[in-house]
Motif scaffolding. Structure first.
Motif, PDB file in Angstrom:
ATOM      1  N   MET A  82     -16.937   0.558  -1.345  1.00  0.00           N
ATOM      2  CA  MET A  82     -15.920   0.748  -2.392  1.00  0.00           C
ATOM      3  C   MET A  82     -14.545   1.010  -1.757  1.00  0.00           C
ATOM      4  O   MET A  82     -13.528   0.446  -2.167  1.00  0.00           O
ATOM      5  N   LYS A  83     -14.535   1.822  -0.712  1.00  0.00           N
ATOM      6  CA  LYS A  83     -13.263   2.118  -0.035  1.00  0.00           C
ATOM      7  C   LYS A  83     -12.648   0.850   0.547  1.00  0.00           C
ATOM      8  O   LYS A  83     -11.438   0.614   0.427  1.00  0.00           O
ATOM      9  N   LEU A 119     -11.217  -1.338  -2.250  1.00  0.00           N
ATOM     10  CA  LEU A 119      -9.983  -0.776  -2.817  1.00  0.00           C
ATOM     11  C   LEU A 119      -8.804  -0.995  -1.869  1.00  0.00           C
ATOM     12  O   LEU A 119      -7.699  -1.358  -2.289  1.00  0.00           O
ATOM     13  N   LYS A 120      -9.056  -0.809  -0.592  1.00  0.00           N
ATOM     14  CA  LYS A 120      -7.976  -1.024   0.370  1.00  0.00           C
ATOM     15  C   LYS A 120      -7.562  -2.499   0.357  1.00  0.00           C
ATOM     16  O   LYS A 120      -6.369  -2.828   0.317  1.00  0.00           O
ATOM     17  N   ALA A 155     -12.091   0.675  -7.795  1.00  0.00           N
ATOM     18  CA  ALA A 155     -12.937  -0.475  -7.455  1.00  0.00           C
ATOM     19  C   ALA A 155     -14.360  -0.049  -7.766  1.00  0.00           C
ATOM     20  O   ALA A 155     -14.669   1.152  -7.750  1.00  0.00           O
ATOM     21  N   VAL A 208       0.856  -1.181   0.000  1.00  0.00           N
ATOM     22  CA  VAL A 208       0.000   0.000   0.000  1.00  0.00           C
ATOM     23  C   VAL A 208       0.896   1.237   0.000  1.00  0.00           C
ATOM     24  O   VAL A 208       1.631   1.464   0.958  1.00  0.00           O
ATOM     25  N   LYS A 265      -6.205   1.696  -8.416  1.00  0.00           N
ATOM     26  CA  LYS A 265      -6.825   2.994  -8.118  1.00  0.00           C
ATOM     27  C   LYS A 265      -8.334   2.981  -8.270  1.00  0.00           C
ATOM     28  O   LYS A 265      -8.995   4.003  -8.094  1.00  0.00           O
ATOM     29  N   MET A 273      -0.871   4.719  -5.461  1.00  0.00           N
ATOM     30  CA  MET A 273      -1.589   3.456  -5.277  1.00  0.00           C
ATOM     31  C   MET A 273      -1.503   2.596  -6.527  1.00  0.00           C
ATOM     32  O   MET A 273      -1.687   3.081  -7.638  1.00  0.00           O
TER      33      MET A 273
END
Ligand SMILES: Cc1cc2nc3c(=O)[nH]c(=O)nc-3n(C[C@H](O)[C@H](O)[C@H](O)COP(=O)(O)OP(=O)(O)OC[C@H]3O[C@@H](n4cnc5c(N)ncnc54)[C@H](O)[C@@H]3O)c2cc1C
Ligand code: SF4
Lengths: 536, 139
Positions: free
Chosen positions: A375-376, A379-380, A368, A358, A366, A363
């Motif tokens: 969504m966050k 993505l993480k 999702a 990460v 970038k 990133m």
């Protein structure tokens, strides 16, 4: 009073010119180093530790469009004309050249690679060793026959998803494929005391420029060492526009420079070293028709090219991802591909540089689907569990790749712009297809799933490495088919030497700079030997 | 005289209003901030729209696309789920804007201290004497 005639003028202060300057000064010669760019101050002109949001307004006002103070932002634009399949060509005009922004991957070419050269591995190996000691190269001893170990400081470990790729490669080897998965080797001291530079603190933005000057650059190591000899004069912001030749055209007598204020000066010398980088050196030679009785200047152009496959490894979900910075993105690589067992569908070899982790400032993944908290979280999770595989394949040398001069376009000083011609050959596409297939297989064998892949290579989705060009003034024994001899001296002009990667007669999959430095060091010592014997 | 607590809250208030939008109008900026917060919760606290608007004012991104998109959103809000459903093949101005704003917001949030800390749990950018690499065993 007659103007001083220097023993040697070196043009260009990147890795090639920087080391030549040091070696020549160390051998007792009076040297003038001419560099088009200025001196950049680490931590002031570039500093990857800065805060993007806090610095944003200042950067925008200064004309930058990217959020960090990166040395790569100073790279030239509009300095060449690209023809064909989206060629790119990197150039940083600064003391140190592109060593200020290089990633520091430092790999020896092996005996198998030198089999295609007129000089062997044993000839270059002592220069590799010296260069590694001076550069402060950190890496693991892997015992690979065609990427020999060097004089290493302790290596730096991989991240978790990279280790999963390693498991995949081990299974690939179980299927009798010649492959190795090893840690990257970098010119960044992992341990204090070995070189007189700061020890690396693993902040992970080496290509943005190292603000503590831990990463090897020619501005922080060989050039200051050359200065200490008292025999070096540096001409900054001075662009060579012409090589001054003797009336009979047999000897170089100096260079004409244009300074930042537009004033011109002639610098006289007994021998001249061009180390302007592959494309720019060819450009200077072509502009005057120099050293080109073979017609080979600008030919035999090659670089690396690639594409990216990304895998996800659910096994590493939940790992500590709080600081993945390390040594920039790539900590590992797939090596050994087709070294012995040659591929049937294409010519050449490739390596795959691998990274993970990460990195909020850049990133890897970038996007999702969707929006909001889900969504966050997605993505993480993808960034935490991903591993990126970036192909570095050797580009086939062919008539479809070369440098010449644009007949119309010129730069601000009136010099014709170089044209870089790149048309991928079918072999290049076949190699890239093999990489896609192999990377996908490795990800699956490692217990992961493919997150993204080009699926099939096309001329549009291949990406040329703009900074790895080599081969426009190749070395050889036959003056009909090569530009320089085995010492790096032009066949046609007895006191004109070339000290950059344009002399490579063949190119494997490995990064160029260590070999560029080793060869340029060797060339400089040969040149100094001639000076001592009164042969200049 | 302000006491310390009043001083701090005044500071916070000033910080919240200290930015006058450069590329968007104040009304557009407010609407964009609302939209972006739905896309990437936490964006408002991280002042993501300030970052985006500054960029737009200096040629980073397409101001007209933002103005059109925000205008559509102000004229008639649609559920975010509906916009997200057409993300890969947007048919309307607002659906296209969903993609434009999302990309910019993710980048700006990831670059902010709040995004790095609260979303990604990042603790890097510090001085290490050794890089530990992977310290766990995985299947
Ligand atoms: C982001 C990035 C990452 C990289 N990573 C790696 C890596 O990990 N490993 C690796 O091996 N390589 C890497 N490279 C490539 C490496 O930096 C180059 O191969 C290397 O710098 C080439 O050295 P050079 O001396 O030939 O040319 P340069 O470094 O380009 O230096 C040439 C110098 O000559 C000067 N010059 C040119 N023309 C004139 C003129 N007419 N008059 C006066 N001066 C002139 C230029 O201003 C410049 O300073 C990377 C490069 C970049 C940009
Ligand atoms: S990781 Fe090391 S070499 Fe790279 S920028 Fe940071 S201190 Fe410099």
């Amino acid at each position: 009073m007659a103007k001083e005639i220097l023993d040697v003028v070196v043009v260009g202060s990147g890795p090639g010119g920087g080391i030549a300057t040091y070696a020549l000064c160390q051998q007792g010669l009076k040297v003038g180093l001419v560099e088009a760019g200025r001196r950049m101050i680490p931590g002031k002109d570039y500093n990857g530790h800065g805060s993007a949001h806090k610095d944003w307004e200042k950067r925008l006002a200064a004309g930058f469009k990217t959020p960090h103070w990166k040395v790569t932002d100073y790279q030239e634009k509009d300095h060449f004309v690209g023809v064909g399949d989206n060629p790119r060509h990197g150039l940083l005009k600064a003391l140190g050249g592109r060593s200020l922004c290089w990633a520091g991957h430092t790999l020896r070419f092996g005996p198998g690679d030198f089999a295609q050269w007129p000089i062997g591995y044993d000839e270059v190996a002592p220069y590799y060793a010296r260069a590694e000691r001076m550069m402060g190269v950190s890496g693991f001893r892997d015992g690979l026959w065609n990427m020999p170990d060097g004089e290493f400081l302790p290596g730096v470990p991989m991240r978790c998803s990279e280790r999963m790729l390693g498991k995949g490669v081990a299974k690939l080897r179980g299927k009798h494929r010649e492959a190795a998965f090893v840690g990257i080797r970098k010119a960044m001291p992992s341990k204090g005391g070995a070189v007189p530079r700061a020890t690396c603190h693993f902040c992970g933005h080496c290509m943005a420029g190292c603000e503590v000057d831990s990463k090897y650059t020619s501005a922080n190591t060989p050039i200051p060492m050359a200065m200490k000899t008292g025999r070096l004069t540096v001409f900054l912001q001075s662009t060579v526009v012409r090589v001054l030749m003797s009336k009979d055209g047999a000897r170089a007598e100096g260079v004409e420079i244009v300074r930042a204020d537009g004033s011109r000066e002639e610098i006289r010398c007994k021998a001249l070293v061009l180390a302007c980088s592959t494309v720019e050196t060819a450009r200077l030679l072509l502009a005057q028709g120099l050293a080109n009785s073979s017609g080979q200047v600008g030919r035999n152009l090659t670089s690396h090219f690639g594409l990216t496959v990304v895998g996800l490894f659910p096994q590493v979900r939940g790992r500590d991802a709080s600081n993945d910075d390390g040594w920039d993105y790539y900590h590992s690589m797939l090596s050994g591909m087709y070294w012995r067992d040659k591929a049937k569908k294409f010519e050449g070899t490739y390596q795959v540089q691998c990274g993970a982790g990460v990195h909020p400032k850049k990133m890897a993944i970038k996007w999702a689907p969707g929006f909001g908290e889900s969504m966050k979280a997605q993505l993480k999770d993808w960034n935490v569990t991903h591993a990126g595989m970036n192909m570095q394949g050797m580009l086939l040398v062919s008539k479809n790749k070369f440098v010449d001069l644009d007949p119309v376009k010129r730069d601000a000083l009136g010099m014709p712009l170089p044209r870089v011609h790149l048309h991928y050959d079918d072999s290049d596409l076949a190699m890239a297809d093999d990489v896609i297939e192999t990377c996908e297989e490795i990800i699956q064998l490692g217990g992961g799933t493919v997150h993204s892949s080009p699926g099939k290579a096309t001329r549009e989705n291949l990406v040329i490495d703009s900074n790895h060009w080599v081969g426009t003034a190749r070395m050889g024994t036959d003056k009909k088919t090569s530009v320089v001899d085995l010492e790096g001296r032009c066949h046609d002009v007895a006191n004109l030497f070339i000290g950059d990667a344009s002399v490579f007669p063949a190119y494997p999959e490995k990064n160029p700079t260590l070999t560029n430095i080793a060869l340029s060091w060797r060339m400089a010592e040969r040149l100094a030997g001639r000076a001592r014997r009164g042969e200049l | 005289m302000l006491d310390r607590r009043e001083f701090v809250s005044l500071g916070a208030l000033l910080a919240a209003v200290d930015y006058v939008p450069r590329a968007l109008t104040a009304a557009e900026f407010g609407a964009a901030e609302e939209f972006v917060e739905l896309l990437v919760p936490g964006a408002k606290g991280a002042r993501v729209m300030r970052y985006i608007d500054l960029g737009l004012a200096h040629g980073v991104g397409d101001v007209e696309a933002w103005k059109r998109g925000v205008g559509e959103w102000m004229n008639g809000k649609r559920p975010m789920g509906e916009l997200a459903a057409n993300e890969l093949s947007p048919g309307t101005e607002l659906e296209r804007f969903f993609g434009v704003a999302k990309r910019a917001a993710i980048e700006a949030y990831a670059l902010s201290e709040e995004g790095q800390r609260d979303w990604l749990g990042y603790r890097g950018g510090v001085h290490l004497t050794a890089f530990p690499g992977c310290t766990e065993e995985h299947g």
